[in-house]
Design an enzyme around this catalytic site. Structure first.
Site, mmCIF file in Angstrom:
data_model
loop_
_atom_site.group_PDB
_atom_site.id
_atom_site.type_symbol
_atom_site.label_atom_id
_atom_site.label_comp_id
_atom_site.label_asym_id
_atom_site.label_seq_id
_atom_site.Cartn_x
_atom_site.Cartn_y
_atom_site.Cartn_z
ATOM 1 N N CYS A 158 -5.029 53.135 21.245
ATOM 2 C CA CYS A 158 -4.336 54.379 22.147
ATOM 3 C C CYS A 158 -4.370 53.873 23.562
ATOM 4 C CB CYS A 158 -4.933 55.576 21.608
ATOM 5 S SG CYS A 158 -4.667 55.948 19.704
ATOM 6 N N HIS A 191 -3.949 61.292 29.231
ATOM 7 C CA HIS A 191 -3.967 60.625 27.794
ATOM 8 C C HIS A 191 -3.787 61.952 27.013
ATOM 9 C CE1 HIS A 191 -5.119 58.466 24.281
ATOM 10 N NE2 HIS A 191 -5.682 59.332 24.010
ATOM 11 N N HIS A 209 1.351 61.592 19.387
ATOM 12 C CA HIS A 209 0.706 60.346 19.470
ATOM 13 C C HIS A 209 1.411 59.551 19.168
ATOM 14 C CE1 HIS A 209 -2.379 58.231 21.060
ATOM 15 N NE2 HIS A 209 -3.485 59.138 20.807
#
Length: 407
Positions: free
Chosen positions: A167, A298, A333
Site C-alpha cells: 500500500c 494514507h 483503498h
C-alpha cells in the site's frame, strides 16, 4: 539531453483509470465533489461475504485507450497501468516518438500483482488439475508484467521496474522515478501504481475486521474500516528545464521523499516510525514542517490507522497540524495504486489551487485531539505551495513524497 548532474524534476502528465471515471481530470472532479466510486462487487461472487461493496472500475474498456497492447495477452492490473500511462502521455501533450526515442522507463507499484489471473489459475487447479492450467494465463502472472506493460504500450526501452511494497508502493515508485530523472539516469519516467479487485484480499481484510460495511469515512468518529478497490494511475516525470523549453504544463515539482521499514508489527503501524519517515522526507526535500500546507493522508478509515497517522503527524508538526484529508473516502483503498492517486491529487491541488476533501465525514473524531482538519465533504479553495503525500503498508513499510508548486 542526459547529464550526470542533479536536475529539478517536474510532473507534466497525469493519467487515471478509477472507479470515478477514466482520465485524471474526470477522476479529480469526482474527488473534489466528494462523490463516491463505491458500488456492489461484480468482479467476483461476493454473495458469501457480509461486506459486498468496493471501488471497482466498471467501465474499463482497454481497447478504447491502448494502441499497442493486445488486452487478451495481459492481466487486468497491467492493463490498468498501461492505460493510465497512455493517458498521462497524452495529457503531457508531448510527441510520443520523442519520449520513445529518449531514455525513458517506468516504475509502477502494486500490492497483489495480477491477482485476478492468479485466482483464475487457482480455480482451474482446484476444479481440474495443475497440469491443465491455461498456459496463456500463466504467462500473465509475474508481477513484473505490470511495468513491462507500460513500456510495451509506449515503446519504451528504459527500465521497467515493478515495486511490490503493497500500500505504499506508488510512493516508492515515485521516489524511484524521481531519482532516475534527477540523476540523469533517465530522460523521462512514468511512475504510478495498479491493482485489481480480488477475492483473497477482500477476504483477508474482512478476516482482519478491517472492512467497512458500505461507507469509508476516515477521521470520522464513526469510522469502521476500509473498502477494497482497484485502478491504475500514472505520472509523467521530466526535467524542469526540458519542460520549460517545450512550454509544457507543469503540474508540480517533486521535491523529495522518505522511506523506511520498521517491521514492528505485521499489520499495526508504528507512529514513531512514521514520524521519522516524515522527517526523512522533509530532509530530502529540504523543507521544514511549517512549510507544509496540506497532507494527503494514507487515511484508510480504520480506527487504528487514522489515530496512528494523526499521532505521527502531531509528533512532527506539534500543535500546528496542516489540513489532512483522505481520498480513500471516495474511491476506497486501491492498495498499490493508493499513494499514486494521492500524488495525482497533490499535483492538481498545487496546480489548480484547492485542498482535496475527505468525503463522508460528519463528525471529526474528538479522540484524535485538537486541530485535526480533514477537509470534510467537498474540496476547499486554497493556494498550497508545498504538500505531503503519505503511503503506509503492512510490516511498517512507509513512504512519503513531497511535492511543490513549480516556480
Amino acid at each position: 539531453m542526459r547529464d550526470t548532474t542533479a536536475r529539478r524534476v517536474v510532473v507534466t502528465g497525469l493519467g487515471a483509470v478509477s472507479s470515478l471515471g477514466i482520465g485524471a481530470h474526470t477522476f479529480a472532479a469526482g474527488i473534489r465533489e466528494g462523490r463516491s466510486g463505491v458500488s456492489p462487487i461484480r468482479g467476483f461472487d461476493a454473495s458469501g461475504f457480509p461486506r459486498t461493496m468496493a471501488g471497482e472500475v466498471h467501465d474499463f474498456e482497454p481497447r478504447s485507450i491502448l494502441r499497442r497492447l493486445d488486452p487478451e495477452q495481459w492481466g487486468r492490473s497491467g492493463l490498468f497501468a498501461a492505460s493510465a500511462a497512455r493517458l498521462a502521455l497524452e495529457d503531457a501533450d508531448i510527441d510520443p516518438a520523442l519520449v520513445s526515442r529518449a531514455h525513458t522507463g517506468s516504475a509502477i507499484g502494486t500490492t497483489s500483482g495480477e491477482s485476478a489471473v492468479i485466482e483464475q489459475l487457482t480455480e482451474q487447479w482446484v476444479k481440474d488439475s495443475f497440469k491443465r492450467l491455461d498456459p496463456a494465463a500463466i504467462r500473465k502472472v509475474p508481477a513484473s508484467q505490470i511495468a513491462t506493460a507500460v513500456n510495451a504500450e509506449l515503446g519504451l526501452s528504459g527500465e521497467a521496474q515493478t515495486i511490490a511494497t503493497a500500500c505504499s508502493a506508488s510512493n516508492y515508485a515515485l521516489g524511484y522515478a524521481y531519482d532516475m530523472v534527477r540523476s540523469g539516469e533517465a530522460d523521462f519516467m512514468f511512475s504510478g501504481g495498479a491493482d485489481s479487485i480480488n477475492r483473497w484480499a477482500h477476504a483477508g481484510f474482512y478476516r482482519l475486521g478491517a472492512l467497512a460495511e458500505s461507507v469509508c469515512r476516515p477521521f470520522d468518529a464513526h469510522r469502521s474500516g476500509i473498502l477494497t478497490a482497484e485502478g491504475g494511475v500514472a505520472l509523467l516525470l521530466e526535467p524542469l528545464d526540458h519542460a520549460v523549453a517545450r512550454g509544457a504544463r507543469i503540474y508540480a515539482e517533486v521535491l523529495g521523499y522518505g522511506v523506511n521499514c520498521d517491521a514492528q508489527h505485521p499489520v499495526s503501524p508504528d507512529p514513531s516510525s512514521i514520524a521519522e519517515c516524515i522527517r526523512a522526507a522533509h530532509r530530502n526535500a529540504n523543507v521544514e514542517p511549517d512549510q507544509i500546507d496540506y497532507i494527503c493522508a494514507h487515511g484508510t478509515g480504520t480506527p487504528t490507522n487514522d489515530a496512528t497517522e494523526v499521532k505521527a503527524v502531531r509528533e512532527v508538526f506539534g500543535d500546528r497540524l496542516p489540513p489532512i484529508s483522505s481520498i480513500k473516502s471516495a474511491i476506497g483503498h486501491t492498495m498499490g495504486a493508493a499513494s499514486g492517486f494521492g500524488a495525482l491529487m497533490c499535483c492538481l491541488a498545487l496546480y489548480e489551487g484547492f485542498l482535496p476533501p475527505t468525503a463522508n465525514v460528519t463528525e471529526t473524531d474528538p479522540a484524535l485531539g485538537p486541530g485535526v482538519d480533514p477537509v470534510p465533504g467537498t474540496a476547499r479553495p486554497a493556494a498550497p505551495r508545498i504538500v505531503q503525500n503519505h503511503g503506509f503498508a503492512f510490516g511498517g513499510n512507509n513512504a512519503i513524497t513531497i511535492l511543490g508548486r513549480a516556480a
